[in-house]
Write a protein that holds these residues in place. Structure first.
Motif, PDB file in Angstrom:
ATOM      1  N   ARG A 290      38.333  24.011  16.665  1.00 20.44           N
ATOM      2  CA  ARG A 290      37.020  24.206  16.024  1.00 20.44           C
ATOM      3  C   ARG A 290      37.070  23.753  14.564  1.00 20.44           C
ATOM      4  O   ARG A 290      36.139  23.118  14.059  1.00 20.44           O
ATOM      5  N   ALA A 291      38.178  24.078  13.882  1.00 24.13           N
ATOM      6  CA  ALA A 291      38.330  23.709  12.464  1.00 24.13           C
ATOM      7  C   ALA A 291      38.367  22.183  12.323  1.00 24.13           C
ATOM      8  O   ALA A 291      37.691  21.612  11.454  1.00 24.13           O
TER       9      ALA A 291
ATOM     10  N   THR B  78      34.976  20.671  12.882  1.00 23.09           N
ATOM     11  CA  THR B  78      34.124  20.878  11.698  1.00 23.09           C
ATOM     12  C   THR B  78      34.414  19.804  10.655  1.00 23.09           C
ATOM     13  O   THR B  78      33.493  19.219  10.076  1.00 23.09           O
TER      14      THR B  78
ATOM     15  N   SER C 227      30.771  22.381  14.827  1.00 17.90           N
ATOM     16  CA  SER C 227      32.157  22.667  15.218  1.00 17.90           C
ATOM     17  C   SER C 227      32.325  22.886  16.718  1.00 17.90           C
ATOM     18  O   SER C 227      33.432  23.117  17.201  1.00 17.90           O
TER      19      SER C 227
ATOM     20  N   GLU D 176      28.300  25.937  12.845  1.00 24.36           N
ATOM     21  CA  GLU D 176      28.604  26.414  14.211  1.00 24.36           C
ATOM     22  C   GLU D 176      28.286  25.332  15.237  1.00 24.36           C
ATOM     23  O   GLU D 176      29.030  25.133  16.189  1.00 24.36           O
TER      24      GLU D 176
ATOM     25  N   GLY E 171      40.864  27.911  17.824  1.00 22.49           N
ATOM     26  CA  GLY E 171      40.382  27.980  16.436  1.00 22.49           C
ATOM     27  C   GLY E 171      40.722  26.708  15.663  1.00 22.49           C
ATOM     28  O   GLY E 171      39.899  26.194  14.898  1.00 22.49           O
TER      29      GLY E 171
ATOM     30  N   SER F 285      38.384  29.963   8.214  1.00 19.28           N
ATOM     31  CA  SER F 285      38.136  31.130   9.075  1.00 19.28           C
ATOM     32  C   SER F 285      38.482  30.812  10.536  1.00 19.28           C
ATOM     33  O   SER F 285      38.921  31.687  11.282  1.00 19.28           O
ATOM     34  N   TRP F 286      38.298  29.549  10.955  1.00 16.02           N
ATOM     35  CA  TRP F 286      38.657  29.172  12.322  1.00 16.02           C
ATOM     36  C   TRP F 286      40.138  28.779  12.423  1.00 16.02           C
ATOM     37  O   TRP F 286      40.789  29.057  13.419  1.00 16.02           O
TER      38      TRP F 286
ATOM     39  N   TYR G 236      34.624  28.284   5.892  1.00 14.23           N
ATOM     40  CA  TYR G 236      34.321  28.232   7.329  1.00 14.23           C
ATOM     41  C   TYR G 236      35.490  27.586   8.092  1.00 14.23           C
ATOM     42  O   TYR G 236      35.915  28.093   9.142  1.00 14.23           O
TER      43      TYR G 236
ATOM     44  N   HIS H 221      43.129  32.141  14.921  1.00 14.79           N
ATOM     45  CA  HIS H 221      42.396  32.021  16.188  1.00 14.79           C
ATOM     46  C   HIS H 221      43.126  31.139  17.190  1.00 14.79           C
ATOM     47  O   HIS H 221      42.529  30.663  18.167  1.00 14.79           O
TER      48      HIS H 221
END
Length: 922
Positions: A416-417, A420, A355, A352, A413, A404-405, A401, A409
């Motif tokens: 964020r991915a 990460t 990302s 978290e 999203g 999931s983003w 993880y 999203h």
């Protein structure tokens, strides 16, 4: 106090094959002789073996009593008490055993029991003055202690009253009370008194005031209470509670957060000791399970990472703590359960932070160091895994993880991915590469590189740069991303984007490394990119976070020798880089170190075998070529320019950093640099004056094995040519011993062995305390081993080192040990052809015969050639050898009649008569 024969110098441990022939009585006599000779370890071994052969209760009691005396000398007071107690159980009137137990109890702090034993001694031998004196001294000591404790009680109470009095307006008075409390907590007696005086509850009240100065006083006092005390730490943790400690770590006030971080680190260390040591005793019996407390603290640290109300530096401190306390310190430790538990419970929480896209809606507060710290933590956790199944689980959690983003999203999203993946590529790159290969990720990166939104473009370009690091992705990016990066670099109006695109191009352009024949870009392109990097680096109008990328670019471009030459000519660029290295943004450290390692050519490079080169040419294989400007004279000139520009103070500042960005690989780069900087003897004084000596000590004790060795070798070079007491003032000189001894290990190179021996020779000549430190580090057997070395310089250095070590009583005793050829070797070396070796060996003999007369008697026994060797020394054309020979003969004449008779019976008197008349050699 042990009865026995006169001192015997020459025994060691009892040979295991002689058990049946040696009686317990003989072993006890041998132990007595060894004890009187000062060899307490060997005496203890003899008594222990005698115990295994003895059945008589009275005999066993005496042996236990004698073992207690050995343990007292060896400062193992718990065992001394145990053995003395066994002797007393056999004979309650044994005053020697009672007295020894009282000495042990006194050292263990159990003064009341020590007094009881001494009183018993006095009642059994009322005329013994020694017992009366000991009892009086102990009574006085107890009285002082009681007085101090009662005085301490009132002081502790008074300090807390001042600190908790809300009406007290005198700031100086409060500050003094806080300082006194912190100092008191550093002493064991003071810490225990604060703890027993309801101190934890009062310290909790100070924490609850939310006033920074009072909170700092409370946290620093708690550090003293917890340091090295497991049961007290567990009790404090139970009273304060992990949630409260985590909350203090997350406060906005930076100093308070750092103090809380330090307290938690101390608590972790104290609790971890409980897992690793087999504790006995009542104070430790209270603690049942340290692992439960450890996991509780870690659980709250993981929760703090995703807590919206936590401050950015609090989050960084939590990451730093997890880096320090979770992974195993060494691969020799087999238990990695803490890392597995953190991966299962908190990997998604760690990701978290990694990302987080700065400035996006609902993002966590982070600093410029947060993502680097997250990458380091992820890397450490991944490295701590032991098998494929554990690594596969790590990969699945990371991929889940990212997915999931990425799915469902929208654009936030996807960002964020990608962020990460970037974070993983900087840390455990295997996990980053696998995440990068997930469907749609790479396409999204390439499409977002052309985004009109600066924040989105930044995320994508950085991901592309980190992906270009990895060889398996670089070819794909060279094909798909180079044109895109060129377009961004040429047409973007934002410097922050252009500079990152430039770094991507730099990475791809330096794929050939130092190989001059493998250049990716057209002639001159690399120089243009480097010039632009230097221009941005010097532009203070650009923020430090963006200028850091200019250093990243140079870290790749300085593989090219032309770029190195231009960089060291640009004083402004060098100064700007050194200033960045000293700044708050620690993520620049590795790039700075890499650039400087490239400039100084301090990376490993082996000269290719000429035969292999011919074969490669014949097979039409690629052969690496060295750039003409990477020849030694160019490198030396660059080193000199970096020194003048102030590189040492920048490196010293980098080493002081407690930031996770100072990884072991970064430490290794800095160690390589220091070794390059001290290569020339005339530069070493300047390196020391700017703090290089001080910086090298931690580098030599922590990090990769290569890094530690390079730092130790740099320390050796400084110690050889500088005055060690000036280079390493005060206590620092004793910290240098261990790194230097590490250079004597067999896996080190001949040059490292030689320089280690030379440096230890200098230290051994300074003081007895330094010689004792060298002995404690078990260096003497290694020094002896090198005295048999074929290489003449290493053999000479080892003999010179032994000459200085011979000033120690323990080393002198070694030359008399049974079955040892040490003395024989020194006598024979005194007759060798190599004059320097003769000088060192005969100097050692002169020292030994003067300081330890029993050696004089042994010399005629070790070799039949002893007389001719001494005569050859006296007849040598070298005045130094004659002087040493004369001292040895003088000492032997004075030592024993039978030795003197042997000397006079030879031609020695005639030779001495001639030398005595030589007025040119006073």
């Amino acid at each position: 106090s042990i009865p026995g024969q006169p001192p015997v110098r020459a025994q060691g441990r009892v040979p295991t094959g002689a058990h049946r022939q040696v009686t317990a009585e003989q072993l006890r006599a041998r132990g007595n002789a060894l004890f009187q000779a000062g060899d307490h370890g060997a005496a203890l071994a003899a008594y222990t073996e005698a115990l295994s052969l003895s059945d008589a209760a009275s005999e066993r009691a005496v042996l236990h009593r004698n073992r207690a005396a050995c343990y007292l000398k060896l400062e193992d007071y718990a065992k001394a008490e145990a053995d003395a107690t066994k002797a007393i159980e056999a004979d309650g009137r044994d005053v020697k055993a009672l007295f020894r137990r009282s000495q042990a109890l006194q050292q263990l702090g159990r003064l009341d029991q020590a007094v009881s034993d001494l009183q018993r001694c006095v009642s059994l031998e009322p005329r013994n003055k020694a017992f009366h004196e000991a009892l009086r001294a102990l009574g006085s000591s107890m009285h002082e202690k009681m007085k101090a404790m009662s005085c301490m009680d009132s002081k502790v109470e008074q300090m807390f009253q001042i600190l908790l009095d809300l009406d007290e307006k005198d700031a100086d008075k409060k500050q003094k009370a806080a300082q006194n409390l912190i100092v008191l907590a550093r002493e064991e007696a003071g810490a225990e008194k604060i703890f027993q005086s309801d101190g934890v509850r009062l310290l909790m009240q100070l924490l609850d005031t939310a006033k920074a100065d009072l909170m700092l006083a409370a946290l620093r006092t708690l550090v003293g209470l917890c340091s090295g005390h497991r049961s007290r730490t567990a009790a404090i943790l139970a009273e304060l509670g992990a949630p409260r400690l985590a909350a203090v770590l997350g406060v906005e006030h930076e100093q308070v957060s750092l103090a809380a971080c330090n307290l938690l680190h101390v608590m972790f260390d104290s609790l971890k000791e409980g897992l690793q040591k087999d504790f006995r005793g009542k104070e430790d019996a209270m603690v049942l399970d340290s692992s439960r407390d450890l996991k509780l603290l870690i659980k709250h640290l993981l929760e703090l990472l995703v807590l919206e109300g936590a401050s950015a530096h609090g989050r960084d401190n939590a990451l730093n703590l997890l880096i320090k306390v979770v992974p195993r310190k060494s691969p020799k430790e087999t238990n990695n359960s803490l890392s597995l538990w953190v991966i299962d419970q908190g990997l998604k929480k760690i990701l978290e932070v990694g990302s987080t896209v700065c400035g996006s809606l609902g993002s966590l507060p982070v600093t410029e160091n947060s993502r680097m710290s997250t990458s380091v933590l992820l890397s450490k956790l991944y490295e701590d895994l032991k098998c494929d199944a554990e690594r596969e689980n790590f990969h699945h959690l990371c991929e889940d993880y990212v997915r999931s983003w990425f799915d469902g999203h929208g654009l936030p999203g996807k960002l964020r991915a990608i962020q990460t993946v970037s974070c993983l590529l900087q840390g455990p790159s295997d996990a980053g590469n696998r995440a990068l290969e997930l469907e749609g990720i790479m396409d999204s990166v390439l499409s977002l590189c052309a985004s009109v939104c600066e924040a989105h473009q930044l995320v994508a370009v950085e991901a592309l740069i980190h992906a270009a690091d990895k060889a398996k992705r670089a070819s794909f990016i060279t094909a798909n991303g180079v044109n895109l990066l060129k377009e961004i670099y040429k047409h973007s109006e934002r410097d922050s984007i252009r500079i990152r695109a430039l770094v991507g191009l730099c990475k791809l352009g330096s794929a050939g490394g130092t190989d001059f024949s493998m250049k990716q870009f057209a002639e001159g392109s690399t120089m243009k990119l480097a010039k632009q990097c230097r221009k941005w680096l010097c532009n203070e109008a650009i923020d430090a976070g963006t200028r850091r990328w200019a250093v990243e670019g140079l870290a790749y471009l300085t593989f090219d020798a032309d770029v190195k030459e231009e960089f060291v000519e640009d004083k402004a660029a060098m100064q700007a880089m050194f200033q960045l290295a000293k700044s708050e943004d620690r993520s620049v450290l590795y790039a700075v170190a890499s650039t400087l390692v490239n400039c100084t050519n301090s990376y490993d490079h082996e000269e290719p075998d000429p035969q292999m080169l011919e074969l490669a040419k014949y097979a039409k294989q690629h052969i690496p070529e060295q750039h003409p400007k990477d020849k030694p004279e160019f490198v030396r000139r660059r080193v000199r320019k970096l020194l003048v520009a102030g590189v040492v103070s920048a490196l010293a500042c980098m080493v002081k950093s407690e930031n996770p960005a100072l990884t072991n690989s970064c430490r290794e780069l800095i160690s390589r640099l220091f070794l390059a900087l001290v290569e020339e003897a005339e530069d070493r004084g300047g390196v020391v004056a700017q703090g290089g000596g001080k910086a090298l000590i931690p580098l030599s004790l922590e990090g990769t094995e290569v890094g530690q060795t390079k730092a130790a070798q740099a320390l050796a070079k400084i110690t050889i040519t500088s005055n060690p007491e000036m280079a390493f003032p005060g206590e620092r000189i004793y910290e240098v011993v261990r790194p230097l001894v590490s250079l004597l290990h067999l896996q080190r190179t001949g040059l490292e062995n030689f320089e280690g021996l030379m440096a230890l020779t200098n230290l051994a000549g300074i003081s007895e305390r330094l010689r004792q430190k060298i002995l404690k580090e078990r260096a003497v057997p290694m020094i002896e081993g090198y005295m048999f070395e074929e290489h003449e310089l290493i053999r000479l250095a080892a003999t010179e080192c032994m000459c200085n070590m011979a000033m120690s009583k323990e080393v002198q005793e070694m030359f008399l040990a049974e079955g040892s050829d040490r003395l024989k070797l020194m006598v024979l070396y005194s007759g060798e052809e190599d004059e320097k070796l003769r000088r060192a060996a005969s100097g050692t003999l002169a020292m030994l015969t003067a300081l330890h007369p029993p050696i004089c008697k042994r010399i005629p026994q070790v070799t039949v050639h002893w007389l001719e060797i001494l005569q050859a020394l006296l007849l040598s054309p070298s005045v130094e050898l004659q002087h040493r020979g004369a001292v040895v003969v003088m000492n032997m004449m004075a030592a024993a009649r039978e030795v003197a008779e042997q000397l006079i019976a030879s031609e020695m008197l005639e030779i001495l008569s001639v030398l005595a008349k030589d007025k040119d050699k006073p």
